[in-house]
Write a protein that holds these residues in place. Structure first.
Motif, PDB file in Angstrom:
ATOM      1  N   ASP A  17      42.155  29.583  40.433  1.00 38.63           N
ATOM      2  CA  ASP A  17      43.323  30.191  41.071  1.00 38.63           C
ATOM      3  C   ASP A  17      42.919  31.447  41.819  1.00 38.63           C
ATOM      4  O   ASP A  17      42.024  32.191  41.389  1.00 38.63           O
ATOM      5  N   ALA A  18      43.595  31.687  42.937  1.00 33.35           N
ATOM      6  CA  ALA A  18      43.354  32.901  43.721  1.00 33.35           C
ATOM      7  C   ALA A  18      44.685  33.430  44.222  1.00 33.35           C
ATOM      8  O   ALA A  18      45.579  32.659  44.575  1.00 33.35           O
ATOM      9  N   SER A  19      44.790  34.760  44.256  1.00 30.86           N
ATOM     10  CA  SER A  19      46.002  35.397  44.771  1.00 30.86           C
ATOM     11  C   SER A  19      45.615  36.348  45.891  1.00 30.86           C
ATOM     12  O   SER A  19      45.139  35.912  46.931  1.00 30.86           O
ATOM     13  N   GLN A  20      45.768  37.648  45.679  1.00 32.32           N
ATOM     14  CA  GLN A  20      45.460  38.619  46.723  1.00 32.32           C
ATOM     15  C   GLN A  20      43.998  39.060  46.703  1.00 32.32           C
ATOM     16  O   GLN A  20      43.531  39.682  47.660  1.00 32.32           O
ATOM     17  N   GLU A  21      43.283  38.753  45.619  1.00 38.27           N
ATOM     18  CA  GLU A  21      41.896  39.177  45.529  1.00 38.27           C
ATOM     19  C   GLU A  21      41.015  38.363  46.473  1.00 38.27           C
ATOM     20  O   GLU A  21      41.404  37.306  46.973  1.00 38.27           O
ATOM     21  N   LEU A  22      39.822  38.882  46.723  1.00 38.63           N
ATOM     22  CA  LEU A  22      38.856  38.121  47.500  1.00 38.63           C
ATOM     23  C   LEU A  22      38.524  36.828  46.766  1.00 38.63           C
ATOM     24  O   LEU A  22      38.497  36.780  45.533  1.00 38.63           O
ATOM     25  N   LEU A  23      38.257  35.787  47.524  1.00 39.99           N
ATOM     26  CA  LEU A  23      37.949  34.497  46.906  1.00 39.99           C
ATOM     27  C   LEU A  23      36.719  34.578  46.004  1.00 39.99           C
ATOM     28  O   LEU A  23      36.653  33.909  44.970  1.00 39.99           O
ATOM     29  N   LEU A  24      35.744  35.392  46.385  1.00 43.08           N
ATOM     30  CA  LEU A  24      34.559  35.546  45.541  1.00 43.08           C
ATOM     31  C   LEU A  24      34.938  36.123  44.183  1.00 43.08           C
ATOM     32  O   LEU A  24      34.500  35.635  43.132  1.00 43.08           O
ATOM     33  N   ASP A  25      35.770  37.166  44.182  1.00 39.56           N
ATOM     34  CA  ASP A  25      36.178  37.783  42.923  1.00 39.56           C
ATOM     35  C   ASP A  25      36.995  36.814  42.073  1.00 39.56           C
ATOM     36  O   ASP A  25      36.853  36.769  40.843  1.00 39.56           O
ATOM     37  N   ALA A  26      37.844  36.022  42.722  1.00 44.63           N
ATOM     38  CA  ALA A  26      38.660  35.060  41.984  1.00 44.63           C
ATOM     39  C   ALA A  26      37.790  33.995  41.328  1.00 44.63           C
ATOM     40  O   ALA A  26      38.028  33.598  40.176  1.00 44.63           O
ATOM     41  N   MET A  27      36.778  33.554  42.037  1.00 41.81           N
ATOM     42  CA  MET A  27      35.915  32.515  41.481  1.00 41.81           C
ATOM     43  C   MET A  27      35.073  33.067  40.338  1.00 41.81           C
ATOM     44  O   MET A  27      34.884  32.402  39.309  1.00 41.81           O
TER      45      MET A  27
END
Length: 558
Positions: A17-27
């Motif tokens: 899941d990803a929200s407002q964070e960078l995709l790298l941080d979400a992963m």
């Protein structure tokens, strides 16, 4: 409430899941292994292909540099992007799960071949389809593994697997596990894998090179050759007479087969390639196999090609002793508390095993390069090779550069349609992750007889070796690169200072440190830094690259 988007990774089907964070941080937060390095949009490690979905670029202030890594229209960088919808992504050269054959095998027996070489014989629970020259990985209880060449032809030996294992002082496997193994004990294996396999054309003479227990990988090739009555010559390098532990078999084979000769070569007297080149081999018509330490592989290839060997007839498996030190047996100096931080899983043992696999991987990729192949095709082949060898993913992109592109650094664009020529120079640089440990290894290979290409590679390895020796004398990171620059200039070449060495650790090292080796004012510790050397000709578009973990001489050869 913030919108949450589901990001699917193809082809595994895994999601996060990803929200407002960078995709790298979400992963990273999801616990999935993801390749990344600089976080600035410069290295391309976190490049992905956008299969579907919408995204937006990271907002940046006026003083923030824009990402400079070149991207295709359907690509983005995880470290520079936010999801605006559900997405489906592909990450080149990366997989969450590598399909590897896992089997159990029982100990059939073991015996001493010499004072420090043990023969271990295993009986797999099911037959293995093994090609001559392949190896398996033996899984350890702590999750790490050890790679050992299969020293026999299992289909001619009731399916048994034979290994020649050198005792390593303080070795986790050789001193802890191996002495306790009894007949009937069970080990977990993965494989077989390996690219140094039989691919011989009938009636063509063979020359085999081995150093140390690299002979184990060569012996099945020799057995196959003898069964076909091929003309074959073996050059086996060792430090003492005891290292030629299979002398009785080889002497008997040379008496039984008129077309077989073998030469034991003591390292304090000569090198295997020197002895071979003094013989009357028809190199232009010869097939060569080599298995041993990385320095031997590189030197044999370079000198045999210069003598007329065709590049596609050189097949090699770099064999590197894993080091395999038990934790309390490690003699590594304390790491610098700020500049040399590592993760919770870091161990000298794991790092050396990852280095071993990376050296093997570069050799495997080089073996598969073909004249007429484009850079793009070579990169695809390399990605498939790394996955087949068990890399979970890559922590930096694989770099392959042909010809004029060898003077460019990894962050500079290259011509993906450039074709490998009959006379050419090639750089291979891999950054795979093995069992949670980062590997990083690169080398340069020459096709054909171009004098300047061979001179460049010769100077490259001399500069690297001299710089590593200078490190042993207590030079700081900055002093090492000043030394390397002077060494290159003396030899008539220029050092590319933009490639300045870097940290390495259990994945991902960028969480613990991103300093450049050329900028630190400490004497770098062993097995936490990578020494990178790129040389360029002052006027011609000819370059070469070599990198390896800074590691003591005793650990760097088998």
């Amino acid at each position: 409430m913030q919108n949450r988007h589901v990001i699917e990774l193809s082809p595994s089907g895994k999601t996060f899941d990803a929200s407002q964070e960078l995709l790298l941080d979400a992963m990273l937060a999801s616990g999935l292994p993801v390749p990344f390095s600089c976080r600035r949009g410069a290295c391309g490690s976190c490049k992905v292909k956008v299969v579907s979905g919408q995204y937006r670029d990271k907002q940046r202030t006026a003083d923030m540099p824009a990402p400079c890594y070149p991207l295709a229209d359907d690509e983005m960088l995880l470290c520079q992007s936010h999801a605006c919808s559900d997405m489906r992504l592909e990450i080149p050269g990366w997989s969450l799960e590598t399909q590897t054959l896992e089997i159990h095998a029982q100990v059939h027996g073991k015996r001493e071949l010499s004072a420090d070489i043990i023969e271990l014989v295993l009986q797999p629970a099911q037959p293995l389809a093994v090609r001559a020259g392949q190896y398996v990985r033996i899984r350890l209880a702590n999750g790490d593994s050890r790679c050992f060449s299969i020293a026999n032809l299992p289909d001619r030996d009731q399916g048994k697997l034979v290994f020649h294992i050198r005792k390593v002082s303080g070795g986790l496997f050789t001193e802890r596990l191996l002495p306790t193994l009894q007949a009937g004990d069970t080990l977990k294996l993965e494989g077989p894998v390996g690219a140094c396999t039989w691919q011989h054309e009938a009636q063509r003479p063979l020359v085999l090179f081995a150093t140390g227990t690299g002979y184990a990988g060569i012996k099945p090739l020799l057995l196959t050759a003898l069964a076909g009555d091929a003309e074959v010559t073996l050059y086996w390098g060792g430090r003492s007479d005891a290292d030629f532990y299979d002398r009785e078999f080889l002497d008997q084979a040379s008496r039984a087969h008129a077309h077989f000769r073998w030469y034991p070569v003591l390292s304090d007297q000569a090198r295997v390639q020197q002895v071979a080149l003094a013989q009357a081999h028809r190199w232009a018509d010869t097939q060569v196999y080599a298995c041993g330490n990385a320095a031997m592989i590189s030197q044999v290839r370079e000198q045999c090609l210069a003598a007329g060997l065709q590049a596609h007839r050189f097949v090699a498996e770099a064999f590197v002793a894993s080091g395999t030190l038990a934790p309390e047996a490690s003699t590594a100096s304390p790491l610098h508390p700020e500049l040399e931080k590592v993760g919770p899983r870091y161990s000298l043992d794991g790092m050396l095993a990852a280095r071993e696999q990376s050296v093997r991987a570069v050799a495997a990729v080089a073996n598969q390069l073909k004249v007429g192949m484009t850079t793009a095709q070579a990169l695809e082949m390399a990605a498939q090779t790394l996955q087949a060898m068990g890399a979970s993913h890559t922590w930096h992109p694989t770099y392959i550069r042909f010809g004029d592109d060898t003077v460019r650094t990894p962050r500079q664009g290259i011509d993906l349609q450039r074709v490998l020529r009959t006379t050419d120079i090639v750089v291979i640089d891999v950054g795979p992750v093995w069992d949670g440990y980062e590997g990083d290894y690169g080398d340069t290979f020459v096709f054909g007889q171009h004098e300047l290409h061979h001179a460049c590679v010769k100077a490259l390895h001399e500069v690297f070796d001299e710089t590593r020796q200078a490190w042993g004398r207590g030079l700081t990171g900055r002093e090492l690169y000043d030394f390397a620059e002077r060494s290159a200039q003396v030899k008539g070449w220029q050092l590319e200072r933009n490639l300045a060495g870097h940290r390495i650790a259990d994945f991902p090292h960028v969480l613990y440190g991103q300093d450049k080796l050329a900028e630190v004012e400490i004497v770098p510790s062993e097995v936490v830094w990578v020494l990178e050397i790129q040389l360029c000709h002052p006027t011609e578009p000819v370059g070469a690259f070599f990198e390896d973990i800074l590691i003591g001489e005793a650990r760097s050869v088998s």
